[in-house]
Scaffold this active site. Structure first.
Site, mmCIF file in Angstrom:
data_model
loop_
_atom_site.group_PDB
_atom_site.id
_atom_site.type_symbol
_atom_site.label_atom_id
_atom_site.label_comp_id
_atom_site.label_asym_id
_atom_site.label_seq_id
_atom_site.Cartn_x
_atom_site.Cartn_y
_atom_site.Cartn_z
ATOM 1 C CD GLU A 34 -2.881 1.209 2.384
ATOM 2 O OE1 GLU A 34 -2.855 0.596 3.404
ATOM 3 O OE2 GLU A 34 -3.519 2.283 2.409
ATOM 4 N NE ARG A 259 3.876 -7.450 10.284
ATOM 5 C CZ ARG A 259 3.290 -7.052 9.400
ATOM 6 N NH1 ARG A 259 2.287 -7.757 8.514
ATOM 7 N NH2 ARG A 259 3.195 -5.779 9.048
ATOM 8 C CE LYS A 269 3.203 0.090 4.551
ATOM 9 N NZ LYS A 269 2.612 0.116 3.186
HETATM 10 P P1 ATP Z 1 2.913 -2.166 7.662
HETATM 11 O O1 ATP Z 1 2.017 -2.721 9.074
HETATM 12 O O2 ATP Z 1 4.233 -2.030 7.864
HETATM 13 O O3 ATP Z 1 2.231 -1.019 7.216
HETATM 14 P P2 ATP Z 1 1.561 -3.731 5.622
HETATM 15 O O4 ATP Z 1 1.265 -5.274 5.888
HETATM 16 O O5 ATP Z 1 0.538 -2.840 5.885
HETATM 17 O O6 ATP Z 1 2.822 -3.434 6.528
HETATM 18 P P3 ATP Z 1 1.858 -3.532 3.061
HETATM 19 O O7 ATP Z 1 2.130 -2.312 2.336
HETATM 20 O O8 ATP Z 1 0.335 -3.989 3.024
HETATM 21 O O9 ATP Z 1 2.165 -3.164 4.398
HETATM 22 O O10 ATP Z 1 2.746 -4.759 2.669
HETATM 23 C C1 ATP Z 1 3.032 -5.319 1.328
HETATM 24 C C2 ATP Z 1 3.166 -6.647 1.353
HETATM 25 O O11 ATP Z 1 4.488 -7.047 2.647
HETATM 26 C C3 ATP Z 1 2.230 -7.577 2.038
HETATM 27 O O12 ATP Z 1 2.104 -8.663 1.494
HETATM 28 C C4 ATP Z 1 2.622 -7.707 3.487
HETATM 29 O O13 ATP Z 1 2.128 -9.127 4.180
HETATM 30 C C5 ATP Z 1 4.457 -7.632 3.287
HETATM 31 N N1 ATP Z 1 4.764 -7.555 4.837
HETATM 32 C C6 ATP Z 1 4.529 -6.295 5.480
HETATM 33 N N2 ATP Z 1 5.238 -6.431 6.445
HETATM 34 C C7 ATP Z 1 5.935 -7.247 6.837
HETATM 35 C C8 ATP Z 1 6.914 -8.156 7.516
HETATM 36 N N3 ATP Z 1 7.203 -7.583 8.625
HETATM 37 N N4 ATP Z 1 7.316 -9.200 7.203
HETATM 38 C C9 ATP Z 1 7.097 -9.760 5.994
HETATM 39 N N5 ATP Z 1 6.267 -9.378 5.060
HETATM 40 C C10 ATP Z 1 5.545 -8.240 5.213
HETATM 41 MG MG MG Z 2 -1.180 -1.951 5.646
#
Ligand code: ATP
Ligand code: MG
Length: 553
Positions: A34, A259, A269
């Site tokens: 995102e 994760r 983020k």
């Molecule tokens: P954040 O909570 O940091 O905003 P998010 O999952 O909301 O992370 P996205 O931009 O939606 O962030 O993530 C893109 C991809 O990266 C998703 O498939 C998510 O599952 C993966 N991802 C995000 N954080 C991690 C992590 N700590 N370890 C492994 N994969 C991750």
């Molecule tokens: Mg997110």
């Protein structure tokens, strides 16, 4: 790139079976950030898994921006994410935006309404939350749940055309308010938001929710394996429901892995953005940030990050990974590659009283003892040099083999020197020391008359170049709970996370450019800071320390 990754893990097993069994003709994965922030080291794990698995099976990987929330997303992030993915060493096959599919998603939602599987709900967000039930109690049906299809169609179209205020209505799936899986209790599919979208502007004022949008995005792009993190596991039945009931011709499948969490590191983020917005760090690329751009500015390499996430593998189990493991990988990567150099971070002046005034000798120094092909360089030596303050003690503790009055040490790549005298200021602090050198002991001369136990580094005083050194510790300190996004980050800031020192590098670093990396002997690995470095202002970021080496070898 590194050798093929033949590891076996549960996801690779599934993909292999799907390919073998003919269920999947082409493996297609996607990395779906995102664009509401910069990528972090956790994303690197996801990038690695998605791109590497597709590559191993001759498949494709898309970069897809999951831009369904206009309030938080920004074109700046879209650009930064592309840059980071490429820097990590990956090139996507297709680049897509969820927002490009808004019309199709809308039509699929209309289909759900027509099938009696979705309805417009006038309840507020609070009411919806309150009637959702709990793990032990079923939820309550909305009073609007049995709206006729025709009415729903009209209302949904009016929602699209901006006839209602934010929050006045939502579109919900008609599933089961008593489902033991809370995700299936009539989840919200669309919400109203009169906001400007970075891509579609004001074309839309209703936006699909992640749970509805994501499976459709995967299906539209022909994704075969939709790999995501574990927190989406309970959404899998909803994912499958959306694909099926929206009658998507292509059926993607979702699989979840653990994760990445790192000790003393916050990865959300939202929290990272807070640090940036509150000015607690120097932007998203502050070298203390766990962002890809922060790690790049600090001096990490894509190779080190890839080998780190490769070692983590694809496990389901969560748990925190020690930050030290990441440090191990960067040392492993840099050690054979980068030149050695001498830098003095906390300088103490040394006068070599018996060395002729005005004389300059060029000393041979190996560029990298691990790689002879990197050759040697010449470094100047003269009557005045700088050493580290900690390499001199007036009253040494036991086993201290560096300089103290009367003691002799080896200057790396130069001579033996002996401390003869100490000059102090009015407060009794040592400001300069006087030594003598032994001309017989020149490095490389084969001198074997006597041995000394300590070898210290130095920089020639006449040609020394002032330099700023930035040493880092963890930005935040705390256990996993203490660093959860709900805590006050300010209270977790490590006051020692940045230390700035003013010292010297040698003339051999005169032509250093941004991103150049070195091992400063006995100090650690450093990179010329790409943001603040100028030809007349040398700034070096410590990437990682060397392993502790006291007492000195
Ligand atoms: P954040 O909570 O940091 O905003 P998010 O999952 O909301 O992370 P996205 O931009 O939606 O962030 O993530 C893109 C991809 O990266 C998703 O498939 C998510 O599952 C993966 N991802 C995000 N954080 C991690 C992590 N700590 N370890 C492994 N994969 C991750
Ligand atoms: Mg997110």
């Amino acid at each position: 790139m590194e050798e093929a990754f033949n590891a076996s893990d549960f996801i690779r097993e599934i993909v292999r079976d799907d390919v073998k069994g003919g269920r999947v003709r082409q493996v297609v994965t996607r990395f779906p950030p995102e664009p509401n922030g910069y990528l972090h080291i956790g994303h690197a794990k996801s990038i690695f898994i998605n791109f590497e698995i597709a590559r191993e099976f001759g498949g494709k990987t898309n970069l897809r921006f999951d831009d369904t929330n206009p309030l938080k997303e920004d074109a700046e992030y879209v650009k930064a994410i592309q840059e980071d993915v490429q820097w990590l060493g990956y090139q996507w096959d297709g680049m897509f935006f969820a927002s490009d599919y808004f019309e199709e998603m809308y039509q699929r939602a209309v289909l759900l309404i027509q099938k009696g599987l979705a309805y417009v709900d006038d309840q507020s967000a609070d009411e919806i939350r309150e009637t959702r039930g709990t793990l032990t109690e079923p939820g309550l049906n909305s009073p609007f749940r049995s709206r006729p299809v025709e009415e729903n169609l009209v209302l949904f179209e009016q929602m699209r055309h901006g006839q209602f205020a934010d929050g006045a209505k939502v579109l919900r799936a008609k599933m089961d308010m008593a489902s033991p899986n809370l995700n299936l209790r009539d989840p919200v599919l669309y919400r109203i938001s009169h906001a400007l979208h970075h891509n579609t502007g004001d074309t839309w004022c209703i936006y699909p929710m992640y749970a509805f949008a994501h499976p459709l995005e995967d299906a539209i792009e022909g994704v075969s394996h939709s790999l995501c993190t574990l927190e989406f596991k309970d959404q899998r039945p909803l994912y499958d429901w959306v694909v099926r009931e929206c009658e998507m011709p292509h059926v993607p499948r979702q699989y979840e892995f653990g994760r990445l969490n790192l000790t003393d590191t916050i990865m959300s983020k939202r929290s990272l953005k807070q640090l940036v917005d509150e000015g607690l760090v120097d932007g998203w690329d502050d070298p203390r940030m766990p962002t890809i751009s922060g790690l790049r500015r600090r001096g990490f390499t894509p190779e080190a990050i890839r080998s780190f996430v490769r070692e983590l593998g694809v496990t389901v189990a969560g748990g925190e990974v020690d930050y030290k493991l990441l440090e191990h990988h960067i040392r492993q990567d840099l050690s054979p590659k980068v030149p050695r150099a001498m830098a003095v971070l906390r300088p103490l002046k040394v006068i070599i009283t018996n060395y002729p005034e005005g004389r300059v000798e060029m000393m041979d120094a190996e560029v990298n003892p691990e790689d002879e092909s990197m050759g040697t360089k010449q470094i100047p030596f003269s009557r005045e040099i700088y050493i580290e303050q900690e390499d001199f003690m007036e009253v040494p503790p036991p086993k201290y083999f560096r300089l103290f009055p009367g003691n002799e040490v080896r200057l790396r790549n130069a001579y033996f020197i002996r401390c003869e005298d100490v000059v102090k200021d009015e407060f009794g602090r040592v400001v300069e020391i006087h030594c003598t050198y032994d001309p017989e002991t020149k490095s490389g001369s084969g001198f074997s008359g006597r041995k000394v136990k300590g070898t210290i580094h130095w920089v020639d005083g006449h040609t020394a170049i002032p330099a700023e050194f930035r040493l880092y510790e963890a930005l935040l300190k705390g256990t996993e709970e203490e660093l959860s996004p709900s805590v006050d980050l300010k209270s977790r800031l490590n006051p020692k996370s940045l230390e700035v020192l003013h010292g010297f590098v040698g003339k051999d670093l005169e032509k250093v450019a941004a991103y150049d990396k070195f091992q400063f002997v006995r100090q650690g690995y450093f990179q010329a800071d790409p943001k603040d470095f100028r030809s007349d202002r040398k700034v070096f970021n410590q990437i990682v320390s060397l392993k502790s080496s006291y007492p000195m070898k």
